[in-house]
Design a protein around this motif. Structure first.
Motif, PDB file in Angstrom:
ATOM      1  N   ARG A   9     133.519  66.213  -0.432  1.00  0.00           N
ATOM      2  CA  ARG A   9     132.740  67.557  -1.137  1.00  0.00           C
ATOM      3  C   ARG A   9     131.985  67.918   0.072  1.00  0.00           C
ATOM      4  NH1 ARG A   9     127.794  66.794  -5.606  1.00  0.00           N
ATOM      5  NH2 ARG A   9     127.126  69.095  -5.524  1.00  0.00           N
ATOM      6  N   PHE A  21     121.899  76.016 -10.040  1.00  0.00           N
ATOM      7  CA  PHE A  21     123.579  75.931 -10.613  1.00  0.00           C
ATOM      8  C   PHE A  21     124.045  76.807  -9.391  1.00  0.00           C
ATOM      9  CE2 PHE A  21     121.966  74.598 -14.593  1.00  0.00           C
ATOM     10  CZ  PHE A  21     122.621  73.216 -14.898  1.00  0.00           C
ATOM     11  N   ARG A  61     130.174  76.889   1.890  1.00  0.00           N
ATOM     12  CA  ARG A  61     129.773  75.359   2.220  1.00  0.00           C
ATOM     13  C   ARG A  61     130.768  74.564   2.125  1.00  0.00           C
ATOM     14  NH1 ARG A  61     128.897  77.427  -3.101  1.00  0.00           N
ATOM     15  NH2 ARG A  61     129.315  75.933  -4.988  1.00  0.00           N
ATOM     16  N   GLU A  88     134.379  75.849  -6.536  1.00  0.00           N
ATOM     17  CA  GLU A  88     133.551  75.213  -7.519  1.00  0.00           C
ATOM     18  C   GLU A  88     134.171  75.821  -8.950  1.00  0.00           C
ATOM     19  OE1 GLU A  88     132.716  72.942  -8.802  1.00  0.00           O
ATOM     20  OE2 GLU A  88     130.803  72.053  -8.102  1.00  0.00           O
ATOM     21  N   GLY A 183     132.004  69.524  -6.185  1.00  0.00           N
ATOM     22  CA  GLY A 183     131.676  68.472  -6.979  1.00  0.00           C
ATOM     23  C   GLY A 183     132.665  68.598  -8.110  1.00  0.00           C
ATOM     24  N   ASN A 184     133.019  69.713  -8.737  1.00  0.00           N
ATOM     25  CA  ASN A 184     133.802  69.761  -9.873  1.00  0.00           C
ATOM     26  C   ASN A 184     135.148  70.163  -9.795  1.00  0.00           C
ATOM     27  OD1 ASN A 184     131.887  69.123 -12.341  1.00  0.00           O
ATOM     28  ND2 ASN A 184     130.651  71.353 -11.236  1.00  0.00           N
ATOM     29  N   VAL A 242     123.386  62.403  -7.892  1.00  0.00           N
ATOM     30  CA  VAL A 242     124.081  63.644  -8.511  1.00  0.00           C
ATOM     31  C   VAL A 242     124.068  63.508  -9.922  1.00  0.00           C
ATOM     32  CG1 VAL A 242     126.117  64.980  -8.948  1.00  0.00           C
ATOM     33  CG2 VAL A 242     125.693  64.035  -6.645  1.00  0.00           C
TER      34      VAL A 242
HETATM   35  C1  DG2 Z   1     127.318  72.372  -7.745  1.00  0.00           C
HETATM   36  C2  DG2 Z   1     127.628  71.106  -8.774  1.00  0.00           C
HETATM   37  O1  DG2 Z   1     128.508  72.330  -7.284  1.00  0.00           O
HETATM   38  O2  DG2 Z   1     126.667  70.936  -9.886  1.00  0.00           O
HETATM   39  O3  DG2 Z   1     127.726  74.410  -8.656  1.00  0.00           O
HETATM   40  O4  DG2 Z   1     125.741  73.510  -8.768  1.00  0.00           O
HETATM   41  O5  DG2 Z   1     129.713  70.908  -5.731  1.00  0.00           O
HETATM   42  O6  DG2 Z   1     129.525  73.253  -5.040  1.00  0.00           O
HETATM   43  O7  DG2 Z   1     127.459  71.810  -5.160  1.00  0.00           O
HETATM   44  P1  DG2 Z   1     128.773  72.257  -5.829  1.00  0.00           P
HETATM   45  C3  DG2 Z   1     126.937  73.467  -8.687  1.00  0.00           C
HETATM   46  P2  DG2 Z   1     126.799  69.959 -11.033  1.00  0.00           P
HETATM   47  O8  DG2 Z   1     128.016  70.188 -11.850  1.00  0.00           O
HETATM   48  O9  DG2 Z   1     126.904  68.410 -10.315  1.00  0.00           O
HETATM   49  O10 DG2 Z   1     125.485  70.317 -11.719  1.00  0.00           O
END
Ligand code: DG2
Length: 247
Positions: A9, A21, A61, A88, A183-184, A242
């Motif tokens: 990640r 978010f 990122r 994401e 993350g997702n 997290v």
């Molecule tokens: C985060 C994950 O995504 O958030 O979109 O806010 O991995 O790109 O930083 P990333 C986001 P959560 O689902 O853990 O709240």
């Protein structure tokens, strides 16, 4: 004979640091995130992992993390493939919203349903609003396929064709494959690899900047369920953080 897959990640982004978010909003790494990318490159280098190819999302990122980590590991020269299918999860109308304020406004159950449920997406984002990706040229080819919100089930559906058509062929050609994503989108990949149930995936959190290595057998089944973090102690603490975001 095993295949080697390393998941990463991206390092902390500016919006991870601000607790917003993010989804498809293309925010940069924070200073801490760049340091995490350096550390992940050091871990990859120090265990002697030599990625032959890297796959990333279309978001900076992930791209910046992969560039920094591979540079540190002296693998900056390897071939790169990028796809929106590794992006994401699209966070819909929540994109740009403060996680803590959202928790306070909607309560724990709704907040966690939006963040972690398998099949309930947040409300769709309106195309003419600030954090929509409507009109973003990098997604022009998607047409009607371009999401305006996604749940994890949707992410799996759009990620799997890329897994089968782009990543698996690299693995079965015996390449060490690095996937730098989110993350997702990585939860979607782990759910698929480890055959995690729809219920159990709710509790799985992927920390930023922590390489997670899977050895896969000839049927692409992990030899160690859940894979192995190169720094397990730090990864456990970061995954816990997290899980507690917004509180
Ligand atoms: C985060 C994950 O995504 O958030 O979109 O806010 O991995 O790109 O930083 P990333 C986001 P959560 O689902 O853990 O709240």
């Amino acid at each position: 004979m095993t295949y080697t897959l390393c998941l990463l990640r991206h390092g902390e982004s500016d919006w991870n640091a601000k607790n917003l978010f993010t989804g498809w909003v293309d925010v940069p790494l924070s200073e801490k995130g760049r340091a995490e990318a350096v550390y992940s490159g050091e871990l990859i280098r120090d265990v002697g992992l030599r990625p032959d190819v890297v796959h990333t999302s279309l978001l900076r990122r992930a791209i910046s993390t992969s560039n920094i980590a591979l540079d540190v590991a002296d693998r900056h020269w390897i071939p790169v493939r990028r796809s929106w299918r590794l992006n994401e999860r699209h966070y819909g109308a929540l994109q740009g919203k403060d996680k803590k304020a959202t928790l306070q406004e909607f309560g724990e159950e709704q907040f966690m349903t939006w963040r972690r449920s398998y099949d309930v997406p947040p409300p769709a984002i309106e195309p003419d609003t600030q954090f929509s990706q409507a009109g973003d040229v990098r997604y022009a080819d998607l047409g009607d396929e371009a999401p305006r919100t996604e749940c994890l089930k949707d992410v799996i559906a759009r990620f799997l064709p890329y897994w089968n058509d782009a990543i698996v062929p690299d693995l079965t050609a015996n390449k060490t494959v690095l996937v730098v994503a989110h993350g997702n989108s990585l939860r979607a990949l782990v759910k698929h690899l480890d055959n995690v149930s729809d219920g159990d995936i709710v509790g799985l959190n992927i920390p930023t900047g922590m390489p997670l290595v899977y050895r896969l057998d000839e049927n692409l089944v992990p030899t160690v369920a859940g894979g192995e973090y190169l720094d397990p102690h730090a990864a456990a603490a970061a995954a816990e953080a997290v899980a507690n975001q917004g509180r």
